[in-house]
Design a protein around this motif. Structure first.
Motif, PDB file in Angstrom:
ATOM      1  N   LEU A  58      41.396-110.742  58.686  1.00 27.12           N
ATOM      2  CA  LEU A  58      40.183-111.160  57.946  1.00 27.12           C
ATOM      3  C   LEU A  58      39.549-109.802  57.373  1.00 27.12           C
ATOM      4  O   LEU A  58      39.788-109.003  58.365  1.00 27.12           O
ATOM      5  CB  LEU A  58      39.151-111.754  59.029  1.00 27.12           C
ATOM      6  CG  LEU A  58      39.511-112.885  59.825  1.00 27.12           C
ATOM      7  CD1 LEU A  58      40.451-112.584  61.209  1.00 27.12           C
ATOM      8  CD2 LEU A  58      38.385-113.942  60.152  1.00 27.12           C
ATOM      9  N   ARG A  59      39.016-109.959  56.350  1.00 26.08           N
ATOM     10  CA  ARG A  59      38.652-108.862  55.610  1.00 26.08           C
ATOM     11  C   ARG A  59      37.236-109.093  54.770  1.00 26.08           C
ATOM     12  O   ARG A  59      36.950-110.449  54.358  1.00 26.08           O
ATOM     13  CB  ARG A  59      39.272-108.291  54.478  1.00 26.08           C
ATOM     14  CG  ARG A  59      40.773-107.598  55.048  1.00 26.08           C
ATOM     15  CD  ARG A  59      41.257-106.811  53.615  1.00 26.08           C
ATOM     16  NE  ARG A  59      41.677-107.573  52.552  1.00 26.08           N
ATOM     17  CZ  ARG A  59      42.180-107.041  51.686  1.00 26.08           C
ATOM     18  NH1 ARG A  59      43.075-105.956  51.521  1.00 26.08           N
ATOM     19  NH2 ARG A  59      42.602-107.848  50.482  1.00 26.08           N
ATOM     20  N   ASP A  65      38.493-112.610  52.658  1.00 30.95           N
ATOM     21  CA  ASP A  65      39.678-112.945  52.709  1.00 30.95           C
ATOM     22  C   ASP A  65      40.211-113.249  53.871  1.00 30.95           C
ATOM     23  O   ASP A  65      39.978-112.398  54.663  1.00 30.95           O
ATOM     24  CB  ASP A  65      40.877-112.426  51.563  1.00 30.95           C
ATOM     25  CG  ASP A  65      41.100-111.163  51.779  1.00 30.95           C
ATOM     26  OD1 ASP A  65      41.494-110.790  52.852  1.00 30.95           O
ATOM     27  OD2 ASP A  65      41.177-110.266  50.730  1.00 30.95           O
ATOM     28  N   LEU A  66      41.128-114.106  54.167  1.00 23.08           N
ATOM     29  CA  LEU A  66      41.742-114.275  55.213  1.00 23.08           C
ATOM     30  C   LEU A  66      43.364-114.513  54.981  1.00 23.08           C
ATOM     31  O   LEU A  66      43.719-115.517  54.157  1.00 23.08           O
ATOM     32  CB  LEU A  66      41.401-115.699  56.058  1.00 23.08           C
ATOM     33  CG  LEU A  66      41.618-116.015  57.492  1.00 23.08           C
ATOM     34  CD1 LEU A  66      40.941-116.773  58.322  1.00 23.08           C
ATOM     35  CD2 LEU A  66      43.209-116.541  57.690  1.00 23.08           C
ATOM     36  N   THR A  67      44.343-113.860  55.741  1.00 28.51           N
ATOM     37  CA  THR A  67      45.535-113.765  55.275  1.00 28.51           C
ATOM     38  C   THR A  67      46.475-113.918  56.562  1.00 28.51           C
ATOM     39  O   THR A  67      45.953-113.307  57.643  1.00 28.51           O
ATOM     40  CB  THR A  67      45.997-112.282  54.854  1.00 28.51           C
ATOM     41  OG1 THR A  67      45.163-111.927  53.776  1.00 28.51           O
ATOM     42  CG2 THR A  67      47.292-112.278  54.452  1.00 28.51           C
ATOM     43  N   SER A 109      53.163-113.749  53.139  1.00 32.81           N
ATOM     44  CA  SER A 109      51.647-113.947  53.286  1.00 32.81           C
ATOM     45  C   SER A 109      51.121-114.916  52.465  1.00 32.81           C
ATOM     46  O   SER A 109      51.342-115.002  51.250  1.00 32.81           O
ATOM     47  CB  SER A 109      51.005-112.514  52.997  1.00 32.81           C
ATOM     48  OG  SER A 109      51.422-111.430  53.924  1.00 32.81           O
ATOM     49  N   VAL A 110      50.107-115.807  53.160  1.00 30.60           N
ATOM     50  CA  VAL A 110      49.397-116.905  52.436  1.00 30.60           C
ATOM     51  C   VAL A 110      47.985-116.119  52.535  1.00 30.60           C
ATOM     52  O   VAL A 110      47.285-115.920  53.595  1.00 30.60           O
ATOM     53  CB  VAL A 110      49.449-117.976  53.226  1.00 30.60           C
ATOM     54  CG1 VAL A 110      48.667-119.008  52.142  1.00 30.60           C
ATOM     55  CG2 VAL A 110      50.972-118.420  53.419  1.00 30.60           C
ATOM     56  N   THR A 130      40.864-119.744  64.484  1.00 25.01           N
ATOM     57  CA  THR A 130      41.757-120.908  63.858  1.00 25.01           C
ATOM     58  C   THR A 130      40.973-121.736  63.216  1.00 25.01           C
ATOM     59  O   THR A 130      41.538-122.228  62.263  1.00 25.01           O
ATOM     60  CB  THR A 130      42.642-121.412  64.950  1.00 25.01           C
ATOM     61  OG1 THR A 130      41.875-121.809  65.989  1.00 25.01           O
ATOM     62  CG2 THR A 130      43.574-120.460  65.573  1.00 25.01           C
ATOM     63  N   ALA A 131      39.730-121.821  63.376  1.00 25.21           N
ATOM     64  CA  ALA A 131      38.982-122.866  62.835  1.00 25.21           C
ATOM     65  C   ALA A 131      38.669-122.427  61.371  1.00 25.21           C
ATOM     66  O   ALA A 131      38.370-123.371  60.385  1.00 25.21           O
ATOM     67  CB  ALA A 131      37.624-122.935  63.636  1.00 25.21           C
ATOM     68  N   ASP A 132      38.966-121.242  60.850  1.00 26.12           N
ATOM     69  CA  ASP A 132      38.591-120.808  59.612  1.00 26.12           C
ATOM     70  C   ASP A 132      40.117-120.868  58.665  1.00 26.12           C
ATOM     71  O   ASP A 132      40.028-120.348  57.521  1.00 26.12           O
ATOM     72  CB  ASP A 132      38.108-119.491  59.678  1.00 26.12           C
ATOM     73  CG  ASP A 132      36.397-119.517  59.748  1.00 26.12           C
ATOM     74  OD1 ASP A 132      35.547-119.605  58.858  1.00 26.12           O
ATOM     75  OD2 ASP A 132      36.201-119.706  61.047  1.00 26.12           O
ATOM     76  N   LEU A 133      41.184-120.891  59.307  1.00 24.21           N
ATOM     77  CA  LEU A 133      42.400-121.158  58.669  1.00 24.21           C
ATOM     78  C   LEU A 133      42.328-122.203  57.610  1.00 24.21           C
ATOM     79  O   LEU A 133      41.740-123.281  57.809  1.00 24.21           O
ATOM     80  CB  LEU A 133      43.438-121.308  59.191  1.00 24.21           C
ATOM     81  CG  LEU A 133      43.883-120.114  60.355  1.00 24.21           C
ATOM     82  CD1 LEU A 133      44.946-120.858  61.369  1.00 24.21           C
ATOM     83  CD2 LEU A 133      44.345-119.088  59.739  1.00 24.21           C
TER      84      LEU A 133
END
Length: 246
Positions: A58-59, A65-67, A109-110, A130-133
């Motif tokens: 997470l950045r 963004d979440l990668t 990477s996604v 995981t709730a933010d994927l």
């Protein structure tokens, strides 16, 4: 599919002195805070995501963004729509090789783009990351990870201070740099990218990348910088973040 090759060099020694040699003063830079997700210490997990070839990052900064990354992976893992890179609404999927010293790994990477501040709650202690994927990232994990790897009850480790510079000169190369800082760790990573040319075979790309890697490492040494040995930078950063989280 022939993927780009990202060649990385981790540096040992005084980071501030290295940045002076790289003439970063006054150059544009990007500051972010970074977290990596791993199973909760009290969740009963017997292994880390990293040990199973999964990295969730997470950045936050001017945007979030979440990668989700599989590294190392093999082409046979990347099934269906994941067999080739694509860009969708607020989503980017990339496949590349990562070279560091003698190490050679394929990564996929996604990346899910978010508005600034959108991931704040995911970084709070006790929140399950995981709730933010994004839905596509969940499908990626379900469809492409090895059987038996549980990706749940995750906690964000950090924050790690990240500063990036682009197009620094190292010899005749344009180099990107990233500095990672957390607790007692202060790490600087340099990288160059080799992109496939139209009609180029993988054999030709690899030969060109090997030549680029040798030239890159030689130029780093001529600048008076010392190349680190041992674990790659990402592993060292994540280990430092885990120790702080405890």
């Amino acid at each position: 599919m022939i993927s780009p090759i990202d060649i990385e060099v981790d540096l040992d020694g005084d980071v501030a002195a290295a940045l002076t040699r790289l003439e970063t003063t006054g150059r544009p830079m990007i500051d972010r805070r970074v977290w990596f997700a791993e199973p909760r210490p009290d969740g009963g997990a017997t292994s880390t995501l990293l040990s199973n070839g999964i990295i969730i990052r997470l950045r936050s900064g001017s945007s979030d963004d979440l990668t989700v990354t599989l590294c190392p992976c093999v082409p046979e893992q990347l099934l269906g729509s994941w067999s080739a890179p694509f860009t969708d609404v607020a989503l980017r999927y990339r496949v590349e090789e990562n070279w560091n010293g003698e190490g050679r790994e394929l990564s996929a990477s996604v990346v899910s783009e978010r508005p600034a501040g959108a991931l704040h709650d995911a970084t709070v202690l006790g929140t399950d990351v995981t709730a933010d994927l994004a839905p596509a990232q969940r499908r990626f994990l379900i469809g492409c990870t090895p059987p038996g790897v549980a990706v749940d009850r995750l906690v964000a480790m950090g924050p790690i201070a990240s500063t990036q510079w682009s197009n620094l000169r190292v010899g005749d190369l344009a180099v990107d740099a990233q500095r990672w800082r957390i607790a007692d760790l202060d790490l600087l990573e340099l990288s160059v990218r080799v992109t496939p040319e139209h009609g180029e075979s993988y054999t030709a790309l690899r030969a060109r990348a090997l030549d680029r890697q040798r030239g890159f490492e030689d130029a780093v040494r001529r600048l008076g910088l010392r190349i680190a040995t041992g674990a790659p930078g990402t592993e060292r950063v994540m280990a430092a973040a885990r120790s702080v989280r405890r």
